[in-house]
Design a protein around this motif. Structure first.
Motif, PDB file in Angstrom:
ATOM      1  N   LYS A  88     -48.514 -41.455  21.559  1.00 22.26           N
ATOM      2  CA  LYS A  88     -49.775 -40.710  21.408  1.00 22.26           C
ATOM      3  C   LYS A  88     -49.874 -40.104  20.009  1.00 22.26           C
ATOM      4  CE  LYS A  88     -50.420 -39.587  26.266  1.00 22.26           C
ATOM      5  NZ  LYS A  88     -50.398 -38.541  27.295  1.00 22.26           N
ATOM      6  N   HIS A  89     -48.769 -39.547  19.531  1.00 19.80           N
ATOM      7  CA  HIS A  89     -48.760 -38.940  18.196  1.00 19.80           C
ATOM      8  C   HIS A  89     -49.041 -40.013  17.141  1.00 19.80           C
ATOM      9  CE1 HIS A  89     -47.560 -36.499  14.791  1.00 19.80           C
ATOM     10  NE2 HIS A  89     -46.741 -37.466  14.429  1.00 19.80           N
ATOM     11  N   GLN A  91     -50.599 -42.866  17.542  1.00 22.27           N
ATOM     12  CA  GLN A  91     -51.979 -43.330  17.663  1.00 22.27           C
ATOM     13  C   GLN A  91     -52.937 -42.364  16.962  1.00 22.27           C
ATOM     14  OE1 GLN A  91     -52.196 -43.755  21.934  1.00 22.27           O
ATOM     15  NE2 GLN A  91     -51.929 -45.978  21.830  1.00 22.27           N
ATOM     16  N   LYS A  92     -52.695 -41.069  17.129  1.00 18.60           N
ATOM     17  CA  LYS A  92     -53.527 -40.057  16.461  1.00 18.60           C
ATOM     18  C   LYS A  92     -53.369 -40.167  14.949  1.00 18.60           C
ATOM     19  CE  LYS A  92     -55.282 -35.597  16.114  1.00 18.60           C
ATOM     20  NZ  LYS A  92     -56.034 -35.864  14.924  1.00 18.60           N
ATOM     21  N   GLU A  93     -52.126 -40.330  14.509  1.00 21.06           N
ATOM     22  CA  GLU A  93     -51.857 -40.454  13.070  1.00 21.06           C
ATOM     23  C   GLU A  93     -52.540 -41.700  12.509  1.00 21.06           C
ATOM     24  OE1 GLU A  93     -47.875 -40.984  10.442  1.00 21.06           O
ATOM     25  OE2 GLU A  93     -47.763 -39.531  12.078  1.00 21.06           O
ATOM     26  N   ALA A  95     -55.252 -43.167  13.699  1.00 19.76           N
ATOM     27  CA  ALA A  95     -56.693 -42.904  13.660  1.00 19.76           C
ATOM     28  C   ALA A  95     -57.050 -42.052  12.448  1.00 19.76           C
ATOM     29  CB  ALA A  95     -57.132 -42.218  14.946  1.00 19.76           C
ATOM     30  N   ASP A  96     -56.235 -41.034  12.161  1.00 18.73           N
ATOM     31  CA  ASP A  96     -56.478 -40.186  10.987  1.00 18.73           C
ATOM     32  C   ASP A  96     -56.386 -40.993   9.691  1.00 18.73           C
ATOM     33  OD1 ASP A  96     -56.799 -38.048  12.693  1.00 18.73           O
ATOM     34  OD2 ASP A  96     -54.803 -37.197  12.321  1.00 18.73           O
ATOM     35  N   GLN A  99     -59.407 -43.188   9.263  1.00 21.04           N
ATOM     36  CA  GLN A  99     -60.558 -42.404   8.818  1.00 21.04           C
ATOM     37  C   GLN A  99     -60.453 -42.106   7.319  1.00 21.04           C
ATOM     38  OE1 GLN A  99     -61.177 -38.746  10.911  1.00 21.04           O
ATOM     39  NE2 GLN A  99     -62.868 -38.126   9.610  1.00 21.04           N
TER      40      GLN A  99
END
Length: 133
Positions: A88-89, A91-93, A95-96, A99
């Motif tokens: 999860k971490h 995946q968030k990284e 996505a960031d 962006q």
């Protein structure tokens, strides 16, 4: 075993092993219960005591195996949860970072439009690129 070091296939194998071990444990418990049933015609007290001792030893062995199994299960669950958290971490990284990459590309495209498709980097674009990569 370190958490997060297993591939998804290995994690799936661990989960399958956990399920198989649970089934084995249930089978062993059922088997032990059936063995405890005394035959209709009771033998001598000596035979009964020997049978009780045998069953007691088997039960103790099953308890030890059960404790080891439970400890392994808890450890595997902790490792699995840690791996899920890491995923999860990451995946968030990701996505960031995507962006930030999109913002940098947008800045470059704006500069190209302003300067006739020439590659000209303004201070703003260079700062964005440097900060993100």
């Amino acid at each position: 075993m370190q958490h997060g070091s297993n591939s998804m296939a290995e994690e799936k194998n661990l989960i399958r092993e956990m399920k198989e071990n649970e089934e084995r444990r249930e089978f062993a418990a059922t088997y032990a219960t059936k063995k405890l049933q005394m035959p209709q015609s009771l033998a001598s007290k000596k035979d009964i005591r020997a049978r009780i001792e045998l069953l007691s030893n088997e039960l103790n062995q099953l308890r030890k195996k059960d404790q080891a199994y439970n400890a392994k299960m808890k450890n595997l669950i902790r490792e699995f949860e840690a791996a899920e958290s890491d995923i999860k971490h990451l995946q968030k990284e990701l996505a960031d970072l995507n962006q930030q990459k999109d913002e940098a590309h947008e800045c470059i495209n704006q500069q190209r439009k302003r300067h006739g498709n020439k590659v000209v980097f303004t201070l703003n674009c260079l700062i964005i690129l440097h900060m993100h990569f």
